[in-house]
Design a protein around this motif. Structure first.
Motif, short mmCIF file in Angstrom:
data_model
loop_
_atom_site.label_atom_id
_atom_site.label_comp_id
_atom_site.label_asym_id
_atom_site.label_seq_id
_atom_site.Cartn_x
_atom_site.Cartn_y
_atom_site.Cartn_z
N HIS A 1 5.26 -29.05 33.16
CA HIS A 1 4.54 -30.21 33.54
C HIS A 1 3.01 -29.98 32.78
CE1 HIS A 1 6.67 -32.28 36.33
NE2 HIS A 1 7.05 -31.15 37.03
N PRO B 1 3.74 -33.15 28.01
CA PRO B 1 3.90 -34.47 28.44
C PRO B 1 5.00 -35.01 28.74
CG PRO B 1 2.75 -34.41 26.45
CD PRO B 1 3.35 -32.94 26.51
N GLN B 2 4.95 -35.65 30.15
CA GLN B 2 6.31 -36.12 30.50
C GLN B 2 7.17 -37.02 29.57
OE1 GLN B 2 6.55 -35.55 34.33
NE2 GLN B 2 8.66 -35.78 33.75
N LYS B 3 6.43 -37.68 28.90
CA LYS B 3 7.12 -38.76 27.87
C LYS B 3 7.62 -37.76 26.80
CE LYS B 3 3.18 -40.09 25.30
NZ LYS B 3 1.85 -39.49 25.85
N GLN B 4 7.47 -36.51 26.76
CA GLN B 4 8.35 -35.74 25.65
C GLN B 4 9.37 -34.78 26.15
OE1 GLN B 4 5.48 -33.03 23.67
NE2 GLN B 4 4.12 -34.83 22.82
N TRP B 5 9.55 -34.95 27.61
CA TRP B 5 10.44 -34.21 28.31
C TRP B 5 11.87 -34.44 27.71
CZ3 TRP B 5 10.38 -31.77 33.69
CH2 TRP B 5 9.18 -31.05 33.86
N HIS B 6 12.28 -35.51 27.43
CA HIS B 6 13.58 -35.96 26.93
C HIS B 6 13.75 -35.45 25.61
CE1 HIS B 6 11.43 -38.83 24.95
NE2 HIS B 6 12.42 -39.27 24.22
N GLN B 7 12.89 -35.11 24.82
CA GLN B 7 12.86 -34.34 23.48
C GLN B 7 13.16 -33.16 23.82
OE1 GLN B 7 9.85 -35.46 20.89
NE2 GLN B 7 10.80 -34.53 19.32
N SER C 1 15.93 -31.06 27.33
CA SER C 1 17.00 -31.87 27.74
C SER C 1 18.29 -31.32 27.69
CB SER C 1 16.93 -33.04 26.68
OG SER C 1 16.96 -32.50 25.39
#
Ligand SMILES: C[S@@+](CC[C@H](N)C(=O)[O-])C[C@H]1O[C@@H](n2cnc3c(N)ncnc32)[C@H](O)[C@@H]1O
Length: 353
Positions: A193, A197-203, A206
């Motif tokens: 966390h 950043p949360q918006k990069q988690w999927h990258q 994953s």
């Protein structure tokens, strides 16, 4: 404003002070620190009248390892009238830049925790008064902070919303996932966390990625990796939790992490081995330089004394070795809330020459 108040884990005031003095000096902001051990905060007082305001503007909060939160503030307000604190304090708010909300916070100490209810109720009453008077415009770029030492002693100041911790007291509170085999699990979750950043988690965090966990048993960190649907090689002589092995996503190797060499590189390497920091940093550096992993989160256990110089030395060694190997990497370190006598480091390799 020339006072900069820094919140930290009680017992780490000296490290917090040494670090801020050094980083401020690099920006040409000179001053001295005041601290008392085990209070959970340190104060940097700049010789320049606007030194603290400059510091929160020019330094990157993410560069601070030992500071949980910072506020540029007025000198301590002692003997505030306990019959009407709001009337006593409201005048000071006008001396600060515009703020969008108010947080009233105690220190993270036993005495501080006893003040939490007072802080909540005083904070909500004061916020209402300020909003009614149009003094907390929602689009303002700063947050108003009151650090309460007692019912009559306060520091009042501000922090830029975009350059400070987004949690009250600078503490990220996480719920312990009951399926995880150890409380250590929260260290890796907090690290993700904080560093990603949360918006990069999927990258970056994953499904399908390959990870290795050095010093994995009983498996709190492996649980986090498995929970993200990664395939994990767990290195430890100790036993891994049965529940993790049953997922079919974990391969357990009873090997020594200091001699183990992978035959294929991993997306992630994590390491929670309790050993000398200089030994661990050499191992981590080797993994990165050899190209055995692209990204890592690891802990560095701190010595009893000379903790700040030790951390600096380890990070310098890492930077120098990565540079010498022609590796471009993003390196960040933090004394996280779930860390005790350790810090957490994140490295992502950006480019290999
Ligand atoms: C703090 S525990 C790890 C806890 C784990 N991260 C979790 O969340 O459950 C440290 C682990 O490192 C392991 N360890 C210590 N030295 C090691 C080494 N040289 N090779 C492999 N594992 C080691 C220990 O057996 C121990 O299980």
């Amino acid at each position: 404003m020339n006072h900069l108040l820094l919140y930290c884990r009680p017992g780490f005031e000296k490290e917090c002070a040494a670090e801020i003095r050094e980083l401020c000096e690099q920006q040409g902001i000179y001053g001295y620190c005041k601290l008392e051990e085990n209070t959970g905060y340190a104060l940097f007082i700049s010789h320049q009248p606007d030194g603290a305001s400059l510091a929160v503007e020019q330094l990157d909060f993410h560069d601070l390892v030992f500071t949980r939160q910072w506020i540029a503030c007025l000198p301590i307000l002692d003997e505030v009238d306990t019959n009407d604190r709001i009337a006593s304090l409201i005048g000071y708010v006008t001396e600060l830049p515009e703020c969008n909300e108010l947080w009233v916070e105690p220190s993270d100490t036993t005495e501080g925790r006893e003040m939490q209810r007072f802080c909540n109720s005083f904070g909500s009453a004061f916020s209402q008064t300020l909003r009614k008077q149009g003094m907390l415009p929602r689009k303002a770029a700063n947050r108003l902070h009151i650090f309460a030492l007692s019912g009559s002693r306060f520091y009042i100041g501000f922090a830029p919303v975009a350059n400070s911790a987004p949690w009250p007291m600078g503490i990220m509170r996480l719920k312990f996932p009951h399926q995880a085999p150890s409380r250590s699990t929260l260290k890796l979750e907090e690290a993700w966390h904080w560093f990603i950043p949360q918006k990069q988690w999927h990258q970056f965090i994953s499904s399908g990625k390959r990870a290795v966990d050095l010093g994995a048993a009983p498996g709190g960190w492996t649980w986090q990796l498995v929970n993200q649907n990664m395939f994990v090689t767990a290195i430890d002589n100790g036993p891994m939790a049965e529940s993790l092995m049953e997922t079919g996503q974990v391969t357990h190797l009873t090997e020594d992490a200091f001699t183990y060499q992978p035959y294929k590189s991993f997306d992630w390497m994590v390491c929670d081995i309790v050993d000398k920091p200089t030994r661990v940093i050499r191992l981590m550096t080797r993994w990165l330089v050899e190209g055995w992993c692209r990204e890592t989160v690891f802990n560095l256990k701190l010595p009893m004394k000379q903790r700040y110089p030790e951390v600096k030395g380890c990070l310098e060694y890492l930077h120098n070795e990565l540079n010498a190997a022609g590796l471009k990497a993003r390196v960040a370190a933090k004394h996280l809330y779930h860390d005790r006598e350790e810090i957490t480091v994140h490295v992502r390799v950006l480019d290999r020459n």
